[in-house]
Structure formats: C-alpha cells, structure tokens
Design an enzyme around this catalytic site. Structure first.
Site, PDB file in Angstrom:
ATOM      1  N   ASN A  70       0.831  -1.205   0.000  1.00  0.00           N
ATOM      2  CA  ASN A  70       0.000   0.000   0.000  1.00  0.00           C
ATOM      3  C   ASN A  70       0.867   1.258   0.000  1.00  0.00           C
ATOM      4  O   ASN A  70       1.990   1.280   0.507  1.00  0.00           O
ATOM      5  CB  ASN A  70      -1.031  -0.003   1.134  1.00  0.00           C
ATOM      6  CG  ASN A  70      -0.453  -0.215   2.509  1.00  0.00           C
ATOM      7  OD1 ASN A  70       0.599  -0.823   2.656  1.00  0.00           O
ATOM      8  ND2 ASN A  70      -1.135   0.271   3.517  1.00  0.00           N
ATOM      9  N   GLU A 109       0.233   5.248   0.709  1.00  0.00           N
ATOM     10  CA  GLU A 109      -0.733   6.239   1.182  1.00  0.00           C
ATOM     11  C   GLU A 109      -0.354   7.641   0.701  1.00  0.00           C
ATOM     12  O   GLU A 109       0.697   7.858   0.101  1.00  0.00           O
ATOM     13  CB  GLU A 109      -0.829   6.151   2.714  1.00  0.00           C
ATOM     14  CG  GLU A 109      -1.368   4.788   3.138  1.00  0.00           C
ATOM     15  CD  GLU A 109      -1.654   4.669   4.624  1.00  0.00           C
ATOM     16  OE1 GLU A 109      -1.185   5.513   5.413  1.00  0.00           O
ATOM     17  OE2 GLU A 109      -2.355   3.706   4.992  1.00  0.00           O
ATOM     18  N   CYS A 114      -4.189   0.778  -2.342  1.00  0.00           N
ATOM     19  CA  CYS A 114      -4.021  -0.485  -1.627  1.00  0.00           C
ATOM     20  C   CYS A 114      -2.950  -1.352  -2.287  1.00  0.00           C
ATOM     21  O   CYS A 114      -2.639  -1.197  -3.477  1.00  0.00           O
ATOM     22  CB  CYS A 114      -5.323  -1.271  -1.637  1.00  0.00           C
ATOM     23  SG  CYS A 114      -6.618  -0.557  -0.639  1.00  0.00           S
ATOM     24  N   GLU A 143      -3.055  -4.465  -3.231  1.00  0.00           N
ATOM     25  CA  GLU A 143      -3.525  -5.275  -4.364  1.00  0.00           C
ATOM     26  C   GLU A 143      -3.604  -4.459  -5.636  1.00  0.00           C
ATOM     27  O   GLU A 143      -3.275  -4.928  -6.731  1.00  0.00           O
ATOM     28  CB  GLU A 143      -4.912  -5.857  -4.055  1.00  0.00           C
ATOM     29  CG  GLU A 143      -4.987  -6.727  -2.816  1.00  0.00           C
ATOM     30  CD  GLU A 143      -5.362  -5.932  -1.563  1.00  0.00           C
ATOM     31  OE1 GLU A 143      -4.817  -4.821  -1.363  1.00  0.00           O
ATOM     32  OE2 GLU A 143      -6.195  -6.408  -0.787  1.00  0.00           O
ATOM     33  N   CYS A 167     -10.217  -4.989  -0.204  1.00  0.00           N
ATOM     34  CA  CYS A 167     -11.336  -4.046  -0.111  1.00  0.00           C
ATOM     35  C   CYS A 167     -12.173  -4.116  -1.396  1.00  0.00           C
ATOM     36  O   CYS A 167     -11.768  -4.738  -2.387  1.00  0.00           O
ATOM     37  CB  CYS A 167     -10.822  -2.632   0.130  1.00  0.00           C
ATOM     38  SG  CYS A 167     -10.189  -1.825  -1.354  1.00  0.00           S
ATOM     39  N   CYS A 220     -10.413  -2.969  -4.611  1.00  0.00           N
ATOM     40  CA  CYS A 220      -9.392  -3.932  -5.048  1.00  0.00           C
ATOM     41  C   CYS A 220     -10.028  -5.177  -5.657  1.00  0.00           C
ATOM     42  O   CYS A 220      -9.473  -5.769  -6.583  1.00  0.00           O
ATOM     43  CB  CYS A 220      -8.479  -4.316  -3.888  1.00  0.00           C
ATOM     44  SG  CYS A 220      -7.334  -2.993  -3.454  1.00  0.00           S
TER      45      CYS A 220
HETATM   46  N1  THU Z   1      -5.319  -1.670   2.511  1.00  0.00           N
HETATM   47  C1  THU Z   1      -4.742  -2.421   1.530  1.00  0.00           C
HETATM   48  O1  THU Z   1      -3.630  -2.131   1.072  1.00  0.00           O
HETATM   49  N2  THU Z   1      -5.414  -3.505   1.077  1.00  0.00           N
HETATM   50  C2  THU Z   1      -6.626  -3.918   1.553  1.00  0.00           C
HETATM   51  O2  THU Z   1      -7.176  -4.871   1.036  1.00  0.00           O
HETATM   52  C3  THU Z   1      -7.241  -3.225   2.689  1.00  0.00           C
HETATM   53  C4  THU Z   1      -6.628  -1.940   3.082  1.00  0.00           C
HETATM   54  C5  THU Z   1      -4.606  -0.486   2.995  1.00  0.00           C
HETATM   55  C6  THU Z   1      -5.220   0.831   2.635  1.00  0.00           C
HETATM   56  C7  THU Z   1      -4.655   1.745   3.707  1.00  0.00           C
HETATM   57  O3  THU Z   1      -3.368   2.190   3.300  1.00  0.00           O
HETATM   58  C8  THU Z   1      -4.486   0.830   4.906  1.00  0.00           C
HETATM   59  O4  THU Z   1      -4.557  -0.510   4.402  1.00  0.00           O
HETATM   60  C9  THU Z   1      -5.575   1.000   5.967  1.00  0.00           C
HETATM   61  O5  THU Z   1      -6.829   0.924   5.415  1.00  0.00           O
END
Ligand code: THU
Length: 144
Positions: free
Chosen positions: A48, A50, A59, A61, A97, A100
């Site tokens: 991920n 941010e 994210c 994925e 999520c 994704c």
């Molecule tokens: N996140 C992912 O990278 N993949 C997921 O399937 C769920 C959430 C990340 C997004 C954000 O940077 C952090 O997790 C908290 O939500």
C-alpha cells in the site's frame, strides 16, 4: 482443495510478506503486502502507498495489479495472497477491499480465471475465490 501446492502457496505468502516491508503507510500505520501468482509461475507484488490526501491512498492489491499491467500482463492470474496489520504485524486475515476486488477482477476476467484469494492471518488463512468475494462482477464483456 486450493488448486495450489504447498510450495507455491508458501512462496506466494512469503512474497506478500516481503512486499509489506515496502508499504508506505505513515497515516494508518497499517502495512499491507499483496502477491499475485500468474499461470507461468511469475509473482508480482505490491504494497500500500498512502497519500497526505488520505482518500488518494492506493491499496497493496491495486499497486500489484498496476505493476503487472505495466509489465504487460493481461490475464493468467491464478492466485492472490494478501496480508498485513499495524506496523506490519500480522494479526487478523486481510481481505481485499471492494475497490481492489474490482481491480483484481479486471485482470482475472481478461484471462478467464477465477483466482484463489489467500487472506493470511497470524493464526488462520481465509481461503476463497475472487468470484465469491465479488459475485456478479461487472467487467469488460459488459461494455460490448
Ligand atoms: N489496505 C490495503 O492495502 N489492502 C486492503 O485490502 C485493505 C486496506 C490499505 C489501505 C490503507 O493504506 C491501509 O490498508 C488501511 O486501510
């Protein structure tokens, strides 16, 4: 029945674990790694990423899918492993999520596969299929 042997599974999970080390998650502190396995044995990973404008965060994925696309992959997705947690400490299984799921689905539908999705936790692995996580998915075929 996973359709994935133990060695392939271990390699995929290990790749996701390494990927989580590359997470850029200063805002949530939640480090996620994802690994995509393709039918030629290749593994493409992502973490991920941010953003100070929180809603723009990507994210793990989605990052992995973008990297796979950039490498020319247009299908052949057979399995996905995803894991993570606060500070990279794995606790509960992380399921992709909603966004994704749709991003993964595009790549899967291009090659006509229904990837195995391994959500890896500290004590258990939730094992499912993308079509179960995202039933009746919208996709390229519907655009005519
Ligand atoms: N996140 C992912 O990278 N993949 C997921 O399937 C769920 C959430 C990340 C997004 C954000 O940077 C952090 O997790 C908290 O939500």
């Amino acid at each position: 029945m996973s359709g994935l042997g133990p060695a392939a599974r271990d390699a995929l999970v290990a790749a996701a674990r390494r990927a989580a080390d590359s997470a850029y998650a200063p805002y949530s502190g939640f480090h996620v790694g994802a690994a995509l396995l393709f039918d030629d044995g290749a593994i493409v990973t992502g973490a991920n990423m941010e953003n100070a404008s929180y809603g723009l965060s990507l994210c793990a994925e989605t990052v992995a899918c973008a990297l796979a696309s950039h490498a020319g992959r247009r299908g052949g997705l057979v399995a996905v492993a995803v894991l993570g947690g606060p500070g990279g400490r794995i606790d509960a299984p992380v399921t992709p999520c909603g966004r994704c799921r749709q991003v993964l689905s595009e790549l899967a539908q291009l090659g006509g596969t229904d990837p195995l999705v391994l959500s890896v936790g500290a004590h258990d692995v939730l094992e499912t299929r993308l079509s179960v996580l995202l039933p009746h998915a919208f996709g390229p075929a519907q655009l005519g």
